[in-house]
Design a protein around this motif. Structure first.
Motif: not given
Length: 145
Positions: A54-81
């Motif tokens: 879990d992550q705590t972010l500051e409103s107004g700050a700039y971030y980079t999110l790196e998502i790496t899949a290892d290929g072990s399965a067909e997977l997704a991440v979802s989070g419309p909110d």
């Protein structure tokens, strides 16, 4: 004069407390300034493995999110909110930059990495999860303050 000072003090004490920016002078780049960048957030998509912490972010700050899949399965991440609580600068896949209006989910058919840069905007708790999963380790909660 005494009434003016008293009114000013009462107004100041009753005002909401604002979070301090990560830097004092944004300069020409504004919110995207180097001094306004938080730590890079790394998530790993792997069959049966935890997504991340879990992550705590500051409103107004700039971030980079790196998502790496290892290929072990067909997977997704979802989070419309979560995706509606941030301003997405760009998504980079195989050195191709995409500037999206909106995103609901990202799916990996094989191994790879996606890098997203964004500014955290809307305070609250927002979840990014592997669709169809029920385990607590299959989701990451972003707390924007």
């Amino acid at each position: 004069m005494k009434r003016l000072v008293t009114a000013f003090c009462l107004a100041f004490v009753g005002a909401p407390v604002a979070a301090a920016p990560l830097c004092d002078d944004f300069g020409f780049a504004g919110l995207l300034a180097k001094c306004n960048r938080g730590e890079t957030i790394e998530l790993t998509l792997a069959s049966g493995q935890p997504l991340g912490e879990d992550q705590t972010l500051e409103s107004g700050a700039y971030y980079t999110l790196e998502i790496t899949a290892d290929g072990s399965a067909e997977l997704a991440v979802s989070g419309p909110d979560f995706f509606r609580a941030i301003w997405m600068n760009e998504i980079v896949i195989n050195s191709i930059e995409i500037r999206p209006m909106a995103v609901d989910s990202i799916e990996f058919d094989k191994a790879g990495t996606v890098e997203m840069s964004f500014v955290a905007i809307k305070p609250g708790r927002h979840v990014l999860r592997i669709p169809g999963s029920t385990g607590e380790s299959q989701q990451v909660t972003f707390s924007i303050q």
